[in-house]
Design an enzyme around this catalytic site. Structure first.
Site, mmCIF file in Angstrom:
data_model
loop_
_atom_site.group_PDB
_atom_site.id
_atom_site.type_symbol
_atom_site.label_atom_id
_atom_site.label_comp_id
_atom_site.label_asym_id
_atom_site.label_seq_id
_atom_site.Cartn_x
_atom_site.Cartn_y
_atom_site.Cartn_z
ATOM 1 N N CYS A 1 -0.436 4.145 2.261
ATOM 2 C CA CYS A 1 -0.235 3.884 3.700
ATOM 3 C C CYS A 1 1.232 4.065 4.100
ATOM 4 O O CYS A 1 1.522 4.593 5.171
ATOM 5 C CB CYS A 1 -0.619 2.444 4.078
ATOM 6 S SG CYS A 1 -2.092 1.821 3.323
ATOM 7 N N ASP A 2 2.142 3.595 3.280
ATOM 8 C CA ASP A 2 3.535 3.459 3.737
ATOM 9 C C ASP A 2 4.547 4.340 3.009
ATOM 10 O O ASP A 2 5.708 4.392 3.422
ATOM 11 C CB ASP A 2 3.969 1.985 3.582
ATOM 12 C CG ASP A 2 3.151 1.065 4.476
ATOM 13 O OD1 ASP A 2 2.715 1.535 5.542
ATOM 14 O OD2 ASP A 2 2.937 -0.100 4.113
ATOM 15 N N CYS B 1 0.844 -1.209 0.000
ATOM 16 C CA CYS B 1 0.000 0.000 0.000
ATOM 17 C C CYS B 1 0.873 1.250 0.000
ATOM 18 O O CYS B 1 1.495 1.581 1.020
ATOM 19 C CB CYS B 1 -0.920 -0.014 1.214
ATOM 20 S SG CYS B 1 -1.937 1.483 1.332
#
Ligand code: NAP
Length: 326
Positions: A144-145, A141
């Site tokens: 997200c990261d 992701c």
């Protein structure tokens, strides 16, 4: 049908999956005084439990995935959520409009409405090091990261729209992004290819596959690559690897025809209702532009409000029907 006290099987709503969408649906169901059951195969939290740090959920500048999962589960329980640990095998709508939800523990639960929030699973490369370094350099992701890789050199694996698009997104943070594809030709759209290929921070590596992800105590440090034409092996030092080789929505539980796209993602209307009346979908397994924690809880909120309306209408039409059925 009467439930035995310890074997309750009839509910207003059954929520399949206990990730952010499922837990949010449980919280709203409780607040709406609906009798709801959440069926989750593991610990409540879903994908949150596979995410180390979350920095894009409003109100929490930075929170561990497992801590947010616990907070969401506690919040749902505070409003009376009934969460059971079991795996749903099948969801089926019967002629009377009631759903039967069958589980691996041989339970059959009944409700006039179901919200499926069972998410999906990113397809894994299945190479040594992938599981070991998950959350320590290996990610599925970018949104997200990505921010954890400021100024780093990282790799993106895949040749579809997701890999092309997310490689571009990751150049906001990373100094250099290698886009590694197993063939010469990319299956992603021409526009996304053009964008990625014109991005000075992206270097495309064709006809190579990842054979292993290597690292140490600090996380990922290296990819072992194999040339698919010559068989030659090489090393590529990176601190992160983002894998976008497809995603499988867990929509196969629905045991009758429902409208979906070519990838198996569920099509809903704007009330989150699927093409099966009374069956709602929320979160990652729904056809939509993006899949985030925030969109999952938004879907779930809409779904529960729509369930309340659906149940009220069903009650009215039952009362109006001479046979008492709807
Ligand atoms: P996808 O289109 O199925 O592409 C998967 C890619 O991963 C393919 O290039 C495939 O290679 C490669 N791959 C598969 N297994 C692999 C392995 N074991 N090792 C290395 N490479 C492997 O998946 P996606 O990119 O996630 O997209 C899924 C769907 O969402 C698509 O319909 C896509 O159009 C849509 N989507 C759209 C957008 C957008 O429009 N902005 C963004 C994201 C996703 P091969 O090509 O050799 O098979």
């Amino acid at each position: 049908m009467t439930d035995k006290k310890d074997e309750k099987i009839n509910y207003d709503i059954i929520i399949v999956g206990g990730g952010p969408a499922g837990l949010c649906a449980a919280m709203y169901s409780g607040r709406g005084m609906l009798d709801a059951l959440v069926i989750e195969r593991g610990l409540p939290g879903g994908e949150l439990l596979n995410t180390e740090l979350i920095e894009d959920y409003p109100g929490f500048e930075s929170i561990l995935g497992r801590d947010l999962a616990e907070k969401m589960a506690d919040h749902a329980k505070k409003f009376g959520a009934n969460i059971v640990t079991d795996t749903v095998d099948a969801i089926e709508r019967k002629e009377d409009g009631e759903f039967e939800v069958r589980t691996q523990l041989n339970k059959v639960y009944h409700a006039p409405t179901v919200i499926i929030t069972a998410g999906g699973t990113p397809i894994k490369l299945g190479v040594p090091g992938e599981a070991e370094y998950a959350g320590r350099g290996v990610s599925y992701c970018a949104v997200c990261d990505g921010a954890f890789f400021k100024g780093d050199t990282i790799a993106v694996i895949g040749g579809g729209d997701a890999a092309l698009e997310e490689a571009g997104y990751l150049t906001r943070y990373a100094e250099k992004v290698y886009l590694i594809h197993r063939r010469d030709e990319f299956r992603g759209s021409a526009l996304l290819q053009q964008r990625a290929f014109n991005n000075p921070k992206i270097e495309v590596i064709r006809s190579k596959v990842v054979e292993a992800i290597e690292g140490g105590p600090s996380g990922t440090t290296n990819l072992k690559l194999k040339d698919t034409k010559t068989g030659e092996m090489s090393d590529l030092p990176v601190t992160g690897v983002f894998i976008f080789i497809g995603f499988t929505p867990n929509s196969g539980l629905i045991k009758e025809h429902f409208e979906h796209d070519e990838g198996g993602y569920i099509v809903t209307d704007w009330n989150m209702m699927t093409s099966i009346p009374g069956l709602f979908a929320a979160g990652d397994l729904r056809v939509q532009l993006t899949r985030q924690i925030t969109t999952a809880v938004g879907d779930a909120t809409t779904a529960v409000i729509a369930v309340e309306k659906y149940l009220a209408e069903r009650k009215e039409s039952k009362a109006a029907s001479p046979l008492g059925t709807a």
